[in-house]
Design a protein around this motif. Sequence first.
Motif, PDB file in Angstrom:
ATOM      1  N   MET A   1     102.374  41.031 109.235  1.00 27.57           N
ATOM      2  CA  MET A   1     101.890  40.486 110.496  1.00 27.57           C
ATOM      3  C   MET A   1     101.159  39.150 110.280  1.00 27.57           C
ATOM      4  N   VAL A   2     100.459  39.042 109.150  1.00 32.80           N
ATOM      5  CA  VAL A   2      99.706  37.824 108.859  1.00 32.80           C
ATOM      6  C   VAL A   2     100.648  36.632 108.724  1.00 32.80           C
ATOM      7  N   VAL A   3     101.815  36.835 108.163  1.00 33.24           N
ATOM      8  CA  VAL A   3     102.780  35.760 107.965  1.00 33.24           C
ATOM      9  C   VAL A   3     103.583  35.501 109.238  1.00 33.24           C
ATOM     10  N   LEU A   4     103.822  36.512 110.030  1.00 27.55           N
ATOM     11  CA  LEU A   4     104.672  36.365 111.214  1.00 27.55           C
ATOM     12  C   LEU A   4     104.039  35.503 112.312  1.00 27.55           C
ATOM     13  N   MET A   5     102.738  35.577 112.467  1.00 25.54           N
ATOM     14  CA  MET A   5     102.077  34.783 113.518  1.00 25.54           C
ATOM     15  C   MET A   5     102.238  33.273 113.285  1.00 25.54           C
ATOM     16  N   PRO A   6     101.882  32.741 112.111  1.00 30.88           N
ATOM     17  CA  PRO A   6     102.081  31.305 111.882  1.00 30.88           C
ATOM     18  C   PRO A   6     103.560  30.907 111.908  1.00 30.88           C
ATOM     19  N   ALA A   7     104.423  31.768 111.380  1.00 26.85           N
ATOM     20  CA  ALA A   7     105.857  31.459 111.379  1.00 26.85           C
ATOM     21  C   ALA A   7     106.390  31.389 112.806  1.00 26.85           C
ATOM     22  N   GLY A   8     105.975  32.312 113.644  1.00 27.69           N
ATOM     23  CA  GLY A   8     106.396  32.299 115.049  1.00 27.69           C
ATOM     24  C   GLY A   8     105.876  31.075 115.787  1.00 27.69           C
ATOM     25  N   LEU A  11     107.939  28.081 114.707  1.00 27.23           N
ATOM     26  CA  LEU A  11     109.260  28.142 115.335  1.00 27.23           C
ATOM     27  C   LEU A  11     109.172  27.691 116.789  1.00 27.23           C
ATOM     28  N   LEU A  12     108.172  28.169 117.495  1.00 28.00           N
ATOM     29  CA  LEU A  12     107.986  27.777 118.896  1.00 28.00           C
ATOM     30  C   LEU A  12     107.729  26.281 119.028  1.00 28.00           C
ATOM     31  N   LEU A  13     106.864  25.732 118.196  1.00 20.57           N
ATOM     32  CA  LEU A  13     106.588  24.293 118.238  1.00 20.57           C
ATOM     33  C   LEU A  13     107.809  23.475 117.821  1.00 20.57           C
ATOM     34  N   GLY A  14     108.583  23.977 116.883  1.00 19.11           N
ATOM     35  CA  GLY A  14     109.801  23.294 116.469  1.00 19.11           C
ATOM     36  C   GLY A  14     110.820  23.228 117.588  1.00 19.11           C
ATOM     37  N   VAL A  15     111.007  24.320 118.297  1.00 19.25           N
ATOM     38  CA  VAL A  15     111.935  24.335 119.432  1.00 19.25           C
ATOM     39  C   VAL A  15     111.440  23.395 120.526  1.00 19.25           C
ATOM     40  N   TRP A  16     110.132  23.381 120.764  1.00 24.70           N
ATOM     41  CA  TRP A  16     109.575  22.462 121.762  1.00 24.70           C
ATOM     42  C   TRP A  16     109.819  21.017 121.352  1.00 24.70           C
ATOM     43  N   GLY A  17     109.682  20.726 120.051  1.00 24.92           N
ATOM     44  CA  GLY A  17     109.909  19.376 119.548  1.00 24.92           C
ATOM     45  C   GLY A  17     111.358  18.936 119.692  1.00 24.92           C
ATOM     46  N   ILE A  18     112.292  19.867 119.518  1.00 20.74           N
ATOM     47  CA  ILE A  18     113.710  19.541 119.670  1.00 20.74           C
ATOM     48  C   ILE A  18     114.004  19.150 121.117  1.00 20.74           C
ATOM     49  N   ARG A  19     113.394  19.801 122.062  1.00 23.14           N
ATOM     50  CA  ARG A  19     113.628  19.490 123.480  1.00 23.14           C
ATOM     51  C   ARG A  19     113.123  18.111 123.853  1.00 23.14           C
ATOM     52  N   ARG A  20     112.130  17.602 123.136  1.00 21.92           N
ATOM     53  CA  ARG A  20     111.559  16.288 123.474  1.00 21.92           C
ATOM     54  C   ARG A  20     112.519  15.159 123.167  1.00 21.92           C
ATOM     55  N   GLN A  21     113.523  15.395 122.371  1.00 17.95           N
ATOM     56  CA  GLN A  21     114.549  14.435 121.963  1.00 17.95           C
ATOM     57  C   GLN A  21     113.920  13.172 121.399  1.00 17.95           C
ATOM     58  N   ASP A  22     113.967  12.056 122.104  1.00 18.32           N
ATOM     59  CA  ASP A  22     113.525  10.772 121.568  1.00 18.32           C
ATOM     60  C   ASP A  22     112.047  10.479 121.798  1.00 18.32           C
ATOM     61  N   ALA A  23     111.294  11.457 122.211  1.00 17.42           N
ATOM     62  CA  ALA A  23     109.879  11.240 122.501  1.00 17.42           C
ATOM     63  C   ALA A  23     109.047  11.409 121.234  1.00 17.42           C
ATOM     64  N   ILE A  24     109.325  10.584 120.231  1.00 18.31           N
ATOM     65  CA  ILE A  24     108.580  10.665 118.972  1.00 18.31           C
ATOM     66  C   ILE A  24     107.353   9.765 119.068  1.00 18.31           C
ATOM     67  N   TRP A  25     106.230  10.276 118.659  1.00 21.46           N
ATOM     68  CA  TRP A  25     105.003   9.501 118.737  1.00 21.46           C
ATOM     69  C   TRP A  25     104.938   8.503 117.603  1.00 21.46           C
TER      70      TRP A  25
END
Length: 58
Positions: A1-8, A11-25
């Motif tokens: 469980m300790v490893v699954l929380m940060p990994a999840g 993953l969630l932030l990575g998927v959100w980043g993919i949706r931003r497409q060209d919106a790189i800071w």
Amino acid sequence: MVVLMPAGLMLLLGVWGIRRQDAIWRDEAVTYDMAYRSPADLWQRRSTWMSSMASATC
């Protein structure tokens, strides 16, 4: 469980980043750019940055 929380979360932030497409800071773009430079080029850029910072404070 300790490893699954940060990994999840990553993953969630990575998927959100993919949706931003060209919106790189700006800091992300610089980090990405600097990651592919040679150590000699990084050292030269550091020296240039340090001299520009010294002249800006005077």
